[in-house]
Enzyme design. Structure first.
Site, PDB file in Angstrom:
ATOM      1  N   LYS A  15       5.113   5.551   4.498  1.00 46.20           N
ATOM      2  CA  LYS A  15       4.324   4.336   4.326  1.00 46.20           C
ATOM      3  C   LYS A  15       4.017   3.671   5.670  1.00 46.20           C
ATOM      4  O   LYS A  15       3.638   2.499   5.703  1.00 46.20           O
ATOM      5  CB  LYS A  15       5.063   3.350   3.423  1.00 46.20           C
ATOM      6  CG  LYS A  15       5.192   3.802   1.982  1.00 46.20           C
ATOM      7  CD  LYS A  15       5.837   2.706   1.146  1.00 46.20           C
ATOM      8  CE  LYS A  15       6.001   3.120  -0.303  1.00 46.20           C
ATOM      9  NZ  LYS A  15       6.619   2.042  -1.114  1.00 46.20           N
TER      10      LYS A  15
ATOM     11  N   ARG B  58      11.589  -4.485  -8.795  1.00 46.10           N
ATOM     12  CA  ARG B  58      10.178  -4.237  -9.001  1.00 46.10           C
ATOM     13  C   ARG B  58       9.887  -4.098 -10.491  1.00 46.10           C
ATOM     14  O   ARG B  58      10.732  -3.641 -11.255  1.00 46.10           O
ATOM     15  CB  ARG B  58       9.711  -2.960  -8.263  1.00 46.10           C
ATOM     16  CG  ARG B  58       9.631  -3.097  -6.738  1.00 46.10           C
ATOM     17  CD  ARG B  58       8.526  -4.046  -6.333  1.00 46.10           C
ATOM     18  NE  ARG B  58       8.408  -4.156  -4.891  1.00 46.10           N
ATOM     19  CZ  ARG B  58       8.994  -5.088  -4.167  1.00 46.10           C
ATOM     20  NH1 ARG B  58       9.795  -5.963  -4.745  1.00 46.10           N
ATOM     21  NH2 ARG B  58       8.820  -5.140  -2.865  1.00 46.10           N
TER      22      ARG B  58
ATOM     23  N   PRO C 196       0.844  -1.200   0.000  1.00 50.87           N
ATOM     24  CA  PRO C 196       0.000   0.000   0.000  1.00 50.87           C
ATOM     25  C   PRO C 196       0.876   1.246   0.000  1.00 50.87           C
ATOM     26  O   PRO C 196       1.925   1.272   0.644  1.00 50.87           O
ATOM     27  CB  PRO C 196      -0.810  -0.112   1.289  1.00 50.87           C
ATOM     28  CG  PRO C 196      -0.399  -1.351   1.968  1.00 50.87           C
ATOM     29  CD  PRO C 196       0.655  -2.026   1.179  1.00 50.87           C
ATOM     30  N   GLU C 197       0.445   2.239  -0.722  1.00 51.05           N
ATOM     31  CA  GLU C 197       1.216   3.470  -0.827  1.00 51.05           C
ATOM     32  C   GLU C 197       0.426   4.632  -0.233  1.00 51.05           C
ATOM     33  O   GLU C 197      -0.603   4.439   0.407  1.00 51.05           O
ATOM     34  CB  GLU C 197       1.598   3.708  -2.289  1.00 51.05           C
ATOM     35  CG  GLU C 197       2.461   2.591  -2.863  1.00 51.05           C
ATOM     36  CD  GLU C 197       2.871   2.826  -4.311  1.00 51.05           C
ATOM     37  OE1 GLU C 197       2.901   3.996  -4.754  1.00 51.05           O
ATOM     38  OE2 GLU C 197       3.151   1.828  -5.014  1.00 51.05           O
TER      39      GLU C 197
END
Length: 300
Positions: free
Chosen positions: A91, A292, A34-35
C-alpha cells in the site's frame, strides 16, 4: 440462529440481520484507505507526469509527515535527484531516484497527491509536503488530518528507503494457490480475513477489497484458515485474481489519468449492509472486525 463475535451478537432470522447493540461500524475517521487497485493506477498515472523530472527544492508544510528523517535531511537527500520510476510496494508508493534512494509515501486514510503545472499554484487543503521540479511543476502531498482538530487520526507519511516488511504481491508471479496454501499452514489459527489483510503476509489488499474477494469466493471472513479445504483456497485465489482484474480495469477507466479518487460503485457487499445479496437475496450483514466494518452474506 445466533452468531457470537468480538464484542457483539448477531441475530439472524428470516434473512434479516439485526445488531443486538448499537455501534458505529464505519472505519475510524470515516474514510477508507486506498488499496492495491487504486495505488497501482495512481503509480501508472504518475509516471508520465513526474518520471524524468529533477527535484530542485522541497517545501515542508508539516514536518510531522516525514518518517524517521528531519525536513532538512530529507531536502538534502532528494534535492538535485531525478525521479526514475514510480512503483507500488503493498500500500506504499515509491518514487525511485537516480541517486539510489527511494521516497516512500503511504497515503493512509485521507492523504492525496496533486500535480500542479508551472504557474500560480492553488494549494490543496492541508498541504504537507511539496516537491518542486526543475520545469516549475510541483507534486503536492496533502492530508486534512494534519489539522489540530484531528490530532489522533492516522496520517499520511513520507519516508526515505523505508524497510517495512511487505508480503507477497497479489499481482506478482509468485502469488499462486500453493503460496496461499503455505501462508494458511504457517498461520493456521488466523481468520481468513485477517490473513488476507495482513500487509506483512500479502501486500496491497485491504478491508474493502477483501470483503469483495470473500463474497466472490463464497467463504466467510472468520473462516479459520487451518480448516480450509484445498478447493476453498483455490476459490479464494481465483476470487483475488478476478476481483483485482475487474477493479484495475474499472479504476483505470474511471480515473482517466487522475492520481486520487476511488471507483467502487460496482462493489457487491462492501458498505452495502442491509441490502439484498446480489447472489441469493439475503440481506448483507455488517460486523465490526479488527477495527473495520466487515460485510458479508450470512447465507451464501
Amino acid at each position: 440462529m445466533s452468531n457470537a463475535g468480538e464484542g457483539f451478537t448477531w441475530a439472524l432470522g428470516g434473512g434479516i440481520v439485526r445488531q443486538a447493540a448499537a455501534r458505529t461500524l464505519a472505519a475510524p475517521g470515516g474514510g477508507e484507505m486506498p488499496e492495491l487497485p487504486e495505488l497501482e493506477v495512481y503509480a501508472e498515472n504518475l509516471r508520465p507526469r513526474v518520471a524524468g523530472k529533477i527535484v530542485v527544492s522541497v517545501e515542508t508544510h508539516h514536518g510531522g509527515v516525514l518518517r524517521r528523517i528531519a525536513p532538512e535531511a530529507f531536502a538534502v537527500r532528494v534535492k538535485g535527484c531525478r525521479i526514475k520510476e514510480i512503483v507500488r510496494r503493498g500500500k506504499t508508493l515509491g518514487f525511485v531516484l537516480d541517486s539510489g534512494d527511494r521516497i516512500d509515501v503511504h497515503l493512509m486514510l485521507q492523504g492525496e497527491m496533486c500535480c500542479a503545472m508551472p504557474g500560480p499554484v492553488q494549494q490543496p487543503p492541508e498541504p504537507c509536503l511539496t516537491l518542486v521540479f526543475q520545469d516549475g511543476a510541483r507534486l503536492i502531498f496533502s492530508d486534512p488530518h494534519y489539522n489540530v482538530l484531528n490530532p489522533r487520526e492516522p496520517k499520511m507519511w513520507i519516508g526515505v528507503n523505508e524497510k517495512e516488511r511487505v508480503g507477497l504481491d497479489p499481482l506478482g508471479s509468485t502469488f499462486t494457490s500453493e503460496a496461499l496454501a503455505t501462508l494458511c499452514r504457517a498461520h493456521k489459527l488466523l481468520p481468513l480475513k485477517a490473513l488476507l489483510t495482513d500487509q506483512k503476509l500479502i501486500g496491497g489488499l485491504g478491508n474493502a477489497y477483501v470483503d469483495e474477494i470473500l463474497w466472490t469466493a463464497g467463504v466467510r471472513p472468520r473462516r479459520v484458515v487451518s480448516l480450509m479445504a484445498p478447493a476453498e483456497i483455490e476459490a479464494v485465489k481465483e476470487a483475488i485474481d478476478r476481483v483485482l482484474a475487474e477493479a484495475l480495469s474499472r479504476t483505470r477507466q474511471g480515473l482517466r489519468g487522475k492520481i486520487r479518487g476511488e471507483i467502487r460503485e460496482h462493489f457487491q457487499v462492501h458498505r452495502r449492509a442491509g441490502k439484498p445479496c446480489p447472489r441469493c437475496g439475503t440481506r448483507i450483514a455488517e460486523e465490526y472486525f479488527r477495527e473495520r466494518a466487515t460485510h458479508w452474506c450470512p447465507t451464501c
